[in-house]
Design a protein around this motif. Structure first.
Motif, PDB file in Angstrom:
ATOM      1  N   SER A   5       0.827  -1.196   0.000  1.00 16.09           N
ATOM      2  CA  SER A   5       0.000   0.000   0.000  1.00 16.09           C
ATOM      3  C   SER A   5       0.864   1.251   0.000  1.00 16.09           C
ATOM      4  N   THR A   6       1.945   1.204   0.749  1.00 16.36           N
ATOM      5  CA  THR A   6       2.859   2.355   0.795  1.00 16.36           C
ATOM      6  C   THR A   6       3.480   2.607  -0.570  1.00 16.36           C
ATOM      7  N   ARG A   9       0.924   4.162  -2.943  1.00 17.70           N
ATOM      8  CA  ARG A   9       0.673   5.579  -2.678  1.00 17.70           C
ATOM      9  C   ARG A   9       1.873   6.447  -3.071  1.00 17.70           C
ATOM     10  N   ARG A  13       1.694   9.484  -5.687  1.00 23.18           N
ATOM     11  CA  ARG A  13       2.311  10.790  -5.454  1.00 23.18           C
ATOM     12  C   ARG A  13       3.137  11.218  -6.656  1.00 23.18           C
ATOM     13  N   GLY A  63       0.653  11.196  -0.721  1.00 22.77           N
ATOM     14  CA  GLY A  63       0.567   9.759  -0.505  1.00 22.77           C
ATOM     15  C   GLY A  63       0.036   9.367   0.847  1.00 22.77           C
ATOM     16  N   ASP A  65      -2.730   8.212   3.707  1.00 22.65           N
ATOM     17  CA  ASP A  65      -3.766   7.180   3.710  1.00 22.65           C
ATOM     18  C   ASP A  65      -5.129   7.840   3.908  1.00 22.65           C
ATOM     19  N   ALA A  94      -4.934   4.649  -6.797  1.00 23.68           N
ATOM     20  CA  ALA A  94      -5.742   5.058  -5.655  1.00 23.68           C
ATOM     21  C   ALA A  94      -6.413   3.873  -4.971  1.00 23.68           C
TER      22      ALA A  94
END
Length: 263
Positions: A5-6, A9, A13, A63, A65, A94
């Motif tokens: 997930s990181t 994101r 970004r 980025g 959450d 997304a």
């Protein structure tokens, strides 16, 4: 957040920053005065064009959450002048399912027409996402009994053609997977009237299809053996492969390769 997930994101970004940097205020109708220290639009300008809060857009581009909706993503895509592939990429980054591409023209390109005819001596069919047949070569015309003055659908043909139904045992073993593959395609386009037309019409004339459809089984198109009984040639068996057209993902090329050992 998970590491995946990181990373997603972080890619979101970078993507938003790059799309913002390629636009000038003049591209989007914003008057400017004086020189800018950095190229492209400012975050607050993108937020204004998309109709979202500056802080919220900043968090998205950083980025963080945060929860996003399809409506907001569409507004950002419009503000950044994203094309369809870029818009689908934005959705994926997304964490949302990309929007379905609109169906294009049903007419095959000259290149696809040439490819169909080039599959000489073997059936080849071009179909759309509803499995409606858009074009076919002369061998498919002979093998499946297609005519130029009628509308054909691969699913309807499989469940109603006497040529398929004559091979009852083979047909029964293949039918559940065929319906499961169609349901998987149908589920990708909720509310699409083309799918509803096929399902409703076929269910009214084929009890076999209606019963299988009610099972709600879902599968994927796989390379399969296609069997039918031709009125002159007799039993025919084909290995069937379905290919998606790269620049038209709503179109699929179905190639049939004879299996002489089973004839």
């Amino acid at each position: 957040m998970t590491s995946e997930s990181t990373r997603r994101r972080e890619r979101l970004r970078d993507f938003l920053r790059a799309r913002r940097a390629r636009l000038t205020p003049g591209d989007v109708g914003i008057p400017t005065a004086g020189r800018r220290r950095t190229p492209g639009l400012r975050r607050e300008e993108v937020a204004m064009l998309a109709g979202v809060g500056v802080s919220w857009y900043t968090w998205l581009e950083q980025g963080r959450d945060i929860t996003v909706s399809t409506g907001v993503l569409d507004a950002i895509a419009e503000a950044l002048r994203l094309g369809e592939p870029e818009r689908a990429h934005l959705y994926s980054l997304a964490g949302l399912n990309p929007p379905c591409s609109p169906a294009g023209s049903g007419l095959p390109s000259p290149e696809l027409r040439h490819l169909l005819d080039g599959w000489e001596g073997r059936p080849a069919v071009l179909r759309d996402r509803h499995w409606d047949v858009l074009a076919f070569n002369d061998t498919a015309r002979n093998v499946f009994g297609f005519t130029d003055d009628a509308v054909h659908n691969c699913l309807v043909t499989f469940f109603t053609s006497p040529r398929y139904l004559a091979m009852r045992e083979t047909w029964l073993s293949a039918a559940p997977a065929v319906v499961a593959a169609y349901r998987a395609d149908w589920a990708r386009f909720p509310g699409d009237p083309g799918f509803e037309r096929v399902v409703t019409g076929l269910g009214a004339v084929s009890p076999d299809f209606a019963e299988l459809w009610e099972r709600h089984e879902v599968g994927v198109p796989a390379q399969a053996v296609n069997a039918l009984r031709h009125p002159q040639t007799g039993e025919l068996f084909f290995d069937t492969t379905t290919l998606t057209v790269a620049d038209r993902p709503d179109l699929h090329l179905v190639l049939y390769n004879p299996r002489p050992a089973l004839v």
